[in-house]
Design an enzyme around this catalytic site. Structure first.
Site, PDB file in Angstrom:
ATOM      1  N   GLN A 176       1.312  -4.313  12.350  1.00 25.41           N
ATOM      2  CA  GLN A 176       0.235  -4.928  11.555  1.00 25.41           C
ATOM      3  C   GLN A 176      -0.437  -6.084  12.285  1.00 25.41           C
ATOM      4  O   GLN A 176      -1.306  -6.752  11.722  1.00 25.41           O
ATOM      5  CB  GLN A 176       0.780  -5.427  10.202  1.00 25.41           C
ATOM      6  CG  GLN A 176       1.276  -4.339   9.277  1.00 25.41           C
ATOM      7  CD  GLN A 176       0.158  -3.462   8.700  1.00 25.41           C
ATOM      8  OE1 GLN A 176      -1.033  -3.757   8.824  1.00 25.41           O
ATOM      9  NE2 GLN A 176       0.537  -2.359   8.082  1.00 25.41           N
ATOM     10  N   CYS A 318       3.933   3.193   2.943  1.00 31.00           N
ATOM     11  CA  CYS A 318       4.991   3.993   3.546  1.00 31.00           C
ATOM     12  C   CYS A 318       6.261   3.949   2.710  1.00 31.00           C
ATOM     13  O   CYS A 318       7.194   4.690   2.961  1.00 31.00           O
ATOM     14  CB  CYS A 318       5.272   3.504   4.956  1.00 31.00           C
ATOM     15  SG  CYS A 318       3.780   3.422   5.922  1.00 31.00           S
TER      16      CYS A 318
END
Ligand code: PLP
Length: 376
Positions: A176, A318
């Site tokens: 990220q 996820c």
């Protein structure tokens, strides 16, 4: 449709896609082939490797291995180096790190230890260091938290860990952060995972950045590609598209960072504070604004938002298979279940517009008020 789920995946860059198309239509050759056409593709892979690596690390000290995704990079790092004694990570990690850490214990490879989080989502460094001892082989601390955007100062943490035990291999999940946060790896970080689809690349392409002096065992055995660390004919199209998408993102990194910071603050300023509580701190990644509609169900709000043309997440996309009602990360930050139940993650990309941000706030306020009224 307004898309604010960019931490889950981003729209692939069309420009990068078009540029890479020749690796499907013309330059489709096997990069390991000995004829000149294959060799030419191999040198294009080399260029991609160098371009992607140089964005975050010094090429003299680090190298880059292509993988199929961030999850594979994390698994490769963990199963290659968490070999004995104990391995330390944090309670804030993505399941791509937490699940392999669970397996270390299940397979009796190493003892798994988990450092708690501070209320803003960063790891409690003092507590992390207290878990590191002379038997620690491996430490993994994520760079940017995928649920609330907290940024860990991984260079400083890696340095402190190595001061305590210089033999530790230090890994960070940078999925990220790469292409979003201005950053270069220091000499104390050994391994760093990245993924293409978070920055305009395609799903199915990732990389593991590794210190050259570290010997990485073969993870997938076969034809010996990726210097024998990760066999399998390379995804040349996906890799070149990743290179071009990263080129775009890194060229605009500073400008995007400022623009997205404005989006995050604007969205927060427009949200109804009688409904929403801010969880993401101002010092976190501007790309993620996590809020909680305290006392309401995030899952219901997510569906209502979708019906109104706004795509958002309740937590990590996820982890949606885990069927966990409460946000694990938000609980780890010390919030109660009524806060963790109402979590909405709003995540931006430079492709979003100010108008979309304003409209998103309007939708979130309307549905929040509607659900609150229904609950009365
Ligand atoms: N690590 C973090 C922090 C993530 O946010 C994600 C995806 O959401 C992953 C790892 C997994 O990356 P990939 O989807 O490329 O396997």
């Amino acid at each position: 449709m307004i898309y604010l789920d960019n931490a889950a995946t981003t729209k692939p860059s069309k420009k990068a896609f078009d540029r890479a198309c020749e690796y499907v239509t013309e330059k489709f050759y096997n990069p390991s082939a000995l004829y000149k056409e294959g060799y030419a593709v191999q040198s294009e892979l080399k260029k991609a490797r160098s371009a992607l690596l140089s964005k975050v690390a010094d090429e003299l000290s680090f190298e880059l291995i292509f993988t199929s995704c961030g999850t594979e990079s994390d698994n490769q790092a963990i199963f290659s180096f968490a070999k004995r004694g104990n391995a330390v990570t944090t309670e804030g990690e993505h399941s791509a790190v937490l699940s392999p850490f669970g397996e270390l214990k299940n397979r009796a490879i190493a003892e798994s230890r988990y450092a708690p989080l501070l209320s803003d989502g960063r790891v409690d460094v003092e507590k992390l260091l207290s878990l590191v001892d002379e038997k620690t082989s491996f430490v993994s601390v994520m760079h940017v938290n995928n649920e609330i955007g907290a940024i860990n100062d991984i260079n400083a943490i890696a340095k402190a860990v190595k001061q305590k035990n210089s033999r530790v291999i230090f890994h960070s999940d940078g999925v990220q952060a790469y292409g979003k946060i201005p950053f270069k790896l220091s000499k104390d970080v050994d391994l760093y995972s990245v993924s293409a689809h978070k920055i305009g690349g395609l799903k199915g392409v990732g990389a593991l950045v590794k210190r050259k002096s570290l010997t990485l065992p073969a993870y997938i055995l076969g034809g010996g590609q990726e210097s024998n660390r990760r066999s399998g004919t390379e995804n040349t199209f996906g890799i070149k598209q990743f290179e071009y998408a990263a080129e775009e993102k890194f060229a605009g990194l500073k400008e995007n960072y400022e623009k997205i910071t404005e989006y995050r603050e604007k969205l927060w300023s427009l949200l109804d504070k009688d409904i929403y509580l801010r969880l993401s701190s101002e010092n976190g990644s501007p790309y993620i604004l996590s809020v909680s509609a305290v006392g309401l169900r995030g899952e219901i709000l997510q569906r209502m938002a979708d019906d109104n043309g706004l795509i958002i997440a309740t937590g990590s996309a996820c982890s949606s298979n885990a069927k966990m009602r409460y946000s694990r990360i938000v609980l780890a930050c010390g919030y109660k279940e009524n806060v963790a139940d109402g979590v909405l993650r709003l995540s931006f990309s430079p492709e979003n517009t100010e108008n979309e941000v304003e409209k998103a706030a309007e939708i979130l306020n309307t549905i929040g008020r509607e659900l609150k009224n229904r609950m009365k």
